[in-house]
Scaffold this active site. Structure first.
Site, short mmCIF file in Angstrom:
data_model
loop_
_atom_site.label_atom_id
_atom_site.label_comp_id
_atom_site.label_asym_id
_atom_site.label_seq_id
_atom_site.Cartn_x
_atom_site.Cartn_y
_atom_site.Cartn_z
N PHE A 83 0.83 -1.21 0.00
CA PHE A 83 0.00 0.00 0.00
C PHE A 83 0.86 1.26 0.00
O PHE A 83 1.87 1.33 0.70
CB PHE A 83 -0.89 0.05 1.25
CG PHE A 83 -1.88 -1.07 1.36
CD1 PHE A 83 -3.15 -0.94 0.84
CD2 PHE A 83 -1.53 -2.26 1.99
CE1 PHE A 83 -4.07 -1.97 0.95
CE2 PHE A 83 -2.44 -3.30 2.10
CZ PHE A 83 -3.71 -3.15 1.58
N ASP A 84 0.44 2.25 -0.76
CA ASP A 84 0.93 3.60 -0.56
C ASP A 84 0.22 4.12 0.69
O ASP A 84 -0.81 3.58 1.10
CB ASP A 84 0.57 4.45 -1.78
CG ASP A 84 0.91 5.92 -1.57
OD1 ASP A 84 2.03 6.19 -1.12
OD2 ASP A 84 0.04 6.77 -1.83
N LYS A 85 0.76 5.16 1.31
CA LYS A 85 0.14 5.68 2.53
C LYS A 85 -0.84 6.82 2.23
O LYS A 85 -2.05 6.67 2.39
CB LYS A 85 1.20 6.16 3.52
CG LYS A 85 0.61 6.73 4.83
CD LYS A 85 1.68 7.17 5.80
CE LYS A 85 2.31 8.48 5.40
NZ LYS A 85 1.38 9.64 5.58
N THR A 86 -0.32 7.94 1.76
CA THR A 86 -1.13 9.13 1.59
C THR A 86 -2.16 8.95 0.48
O THR A 86 -1.82 8.64 -0.65
CB THR A 86 -0.25 10.35 1.27
OG1 THR A 86 0.74 10.48 2.29
CG2 THR A 86 -1.08 11.62 1.21
#
Length: 631
Positions: free
Chosen positions: A315-318
């Site tokens: 997953f990317d965070k932002t």
């Protein structure tokens, strides 16, 4: 259907009519057989039934052979012609009738598996009302031009992607996002073609029209997805191209060795690989249709199959695990006031598109009013921050690495920065003239459904969950711990994410990357599977990702994974059932327990059952909304 040529009406025989006519004729032949026996009149009706039902089959077989394809129709045609030659008239009539009946029932059932996709097509707008020179004119959606003002009233479909310039309304966006709860839209909000106004009215400035609208592109992708075949489907089709001629050869060998024509012809009929060939595509179509109806775009059958076998989810965070709207939580200045620090940072970030920069600008506008000054000589440094010049002073805004590279020591402020990061906040450092001018703490709220995401993915068979972020280690660790991720990697540049994905693939197996589809294009493209979440209207998401979730909801991700698992499971069930039926029929023929007509009946029943089993995928999600479910 009736066509008129000249003055005489010509009846076009549909599948249903062929089945009905041949069924009546064959019923009459059965009655005659009981009344007068196997006489000429009885045989005539049996041959008539075979001709009516068998003519379309023979025509399709000849057409396929012209292109070098020996398919199921050819096997049935050979078997029927052979049965007539040896005097098995009842078998010929029964086989052709059962084959056409099965074909008719299959086509009707397949239509049901396509119902979700047809429902999407029905949502396409068929008219638009545009305001030109102060006059409202009703035109087709294809006639709307970019920049036109489109007026939409209650109960009408929006025909363009655009920006609301007047009015307010509650809009049902289920065609795009899969979310049935209407959203409130007003001036400045974005609209999508195919959505419906439930109350209120809107005047929309058209930005995308015709085939460029999000809805038109969704339809195109869904249609293309049905044509892009899964690996299993490609293998089965290649197999059938060799299998069918091999069965004809085997039947000839059986006849030569046994001298039993009926046995050889029966082998031709029962060996038709119909259920096996259709086992995969019908499941794929049903699965893709189910997803499309709920705002989940799966770009091909191969993608659906891959998603069903993913073991690692990165997953990317932002914008993915968080809502993507960070806000300033603390400002601490050194050698100047907090407002001065905020103003300088906002001027520097005024041209930045980064969410953290936007949070600073928004905070400055809220607290100090509009900022009209512009920075000089701005340079954005990917993964670190930016530098700019203002009133003769060079300023640096970003993370530790940026300031260290620019020769500014942050050692005296490290404890304060670390304390903020331990609370999961991102710290933006502002420096100039060799010293730190201040620090601005920014926090992004974790999505409400993020905490429930990991247990659901684990229940679906995802073995490892990982976060890849350009944020600092402490902030990444705080979020990873709160959500329950297995691993996290921080302080990453875009290229670093690609390298780590390759490492994770080598260590754990097939991996999917989940991002917001804007700044994660390299990672989405390099993973085995790219999933863009909340990408409605985003070009990069639509083009780069393999799966697009049109609403920013993590529950849609678990639904997509669950649906893919169910689709793959359904495919395997169909293949296993088709092979089992084929094996049992073959054994029945060899032991002479299965005759020609009964073999065809079982064959057609098996094809129908495979389609009905696949149609169950259309019901996936009625009882399971976000959990793993079973099928």
């Amino acid at each position: 259907m009736i066509e008129f040529k000249g003055v005489l009406p010509v009846l076009r025989l549909t599948k249903g009519r062929i089945v009905l006519i041949s069924g009546v004729i064959i019923a009459i032949s059965l009655i005659l057989k009981e009344l007068v026996g196997y006489k000429t009149v009885t045989i005539a009706f049996m041959l008539a039934a075979a001709c009516v039902a068998g003519a379309p089959v023979l025509r399709k077989a000849i057409g396929a052979i012209r292109y070098g394809i020996v398919g199921i129709d050819a096997l049935v045609s050979i078997a029927v012609i052979g049965a007539i030659i040896i005097g098995e008239y009842w078998e010929a009539a029964a086989v052709t009738f059962l084959f056409m009946l099965g074909d008719y029932l299959e086509s009707r059932t397949i239509e049901k598996t396509r119902s979700s996709i047809k429902a999407l097509l029905d949502l396409a707008p068929d008219r638009a009302r545009v305001k030109r020179n102060g006059v409202e004119t009703e035109v087709s959606p294809e006639e709307v031009e970019r920049g036109d003002l489109v007026v939409v009233r209650p109960g009408e479909k929006i025909s363009v992607d655009g920006i609301v310039v007047e009015g307010s309304a509650h809009v049902n966006q289920a065609a795009i996002t899969g979310e049935s709860i209407p959203v409130s839209l007003g001036v400045g909000d974005t609209t999508f073609s195919g959505t419906i106004i439930e109350s209120g009215y809107l005047v929309i400035r058209a930005d995308r029209v015709g085939e460029d609208t999000t809805f038109a592109r969704i339809l195109q992708m869904v249609e293309e997805a049905q044509d892009r075949k899964a690996k299993t489907q490609k293998f089965l089709e290649k197999f059938s191209r060799w299998y069918t001629p091999a069965i004809i050869l085997l039947s000839v060998i059986v006849y030569i060795l046994s001298g039993n024509v009926v046995l050889a012809l029966t082998l031709l009929v029962i060996a038709c690989p119909g259920a096996l060939v259709i086992s995969t595509p019908v499941s794929i179509v049903a699965g893709i249709g189910n997803g499309a109806k709920r705002g989940i775009l799966v770009k091909s059958g191969e993608v659906m199959e891959k998603l069903g076998t993913v073991r690692v989810m990165a997953f990317d965070k932002t914008g993915t695990l968080t809502v993507g709207k960070p806000s300033v939580t603390r400002i601490r200045a050194f050698g100047m006031s907090d407002d001065q620090l905020l103003r300088i940072a906002a001027i520097g970030e005024s041209y930045s598109e980064h969410p953290l920069g936007k949070a600073i600008v928004d905070k400055a506008t809220e607290k100090l009013g509009p900022i009209h000054e512009a920075p000089e000589q701005t340079e954005i440094l990917a993964g670190m921050g930016l530098k700019f010049r203002l009133n003769g002073v060079n300023y640096y805004i970003g993370n530790r690495k940026l300031l260290q590279d620019c020769g500014i020591s942050i050692e005296t402020h490290e404890q304060d920065i670390a304390a903020e990061e331990e609370m999961g906040r991102t710290v933006v450092i502002v420096g100039a003239n060799g010293v730190v001018c201040g620090i601005i703490s920014i926090a992004d709220r974790i999505r409400e459904d993020a905490r429930a995401l990991i247990p659901r993915l684990k229940a679906l068979g995802i073995k490892r969950t990982v976060m890849l972020t350009g944020d600092n280690r402490r902030a990444a660790r705080a979020i990873a711990k709160e959500i329950g991720l297995d691993e996290y990697y921080s302080d990453l540049l875009p290229g670093d994410k690609v390298s780590i994905l390759e490492q994770l693939r080598n260590r754990y197996g097939r991996i999917a990357m989940v991002g917001d589809g804007v700044n994660d294009a390299p990672a989405l493209a390099s993973a085995d599977l790219g999933i863009a979440i909340g990408g409605a209207g985003t070009d990069v998401a639509m083009e780069t990702a393999d799966v697009v979730l049109m609403a920013p909801k993590l529950s849609m991700l678990t639904y997509a994974v669950g649906l893919s698992r169910a689709t793959v499971r359904n495919m395997m069930q169909n293949i296993a059932f088709a092979l089992l039926v084929a094996a049992l029929l073959l054994a029945g023929v060899l032991f002479q327990a299965v005759n020609l007509s009964f073999g065809m009946l079982v064959h057609e029943a098996s094809v129908l059952l495979v389609i009905i089993n696949a149609a169950r995928l259309l019901g996936y999600g009625r009882k399971v909304t976000a959990g793993p479910g079973r099928l």
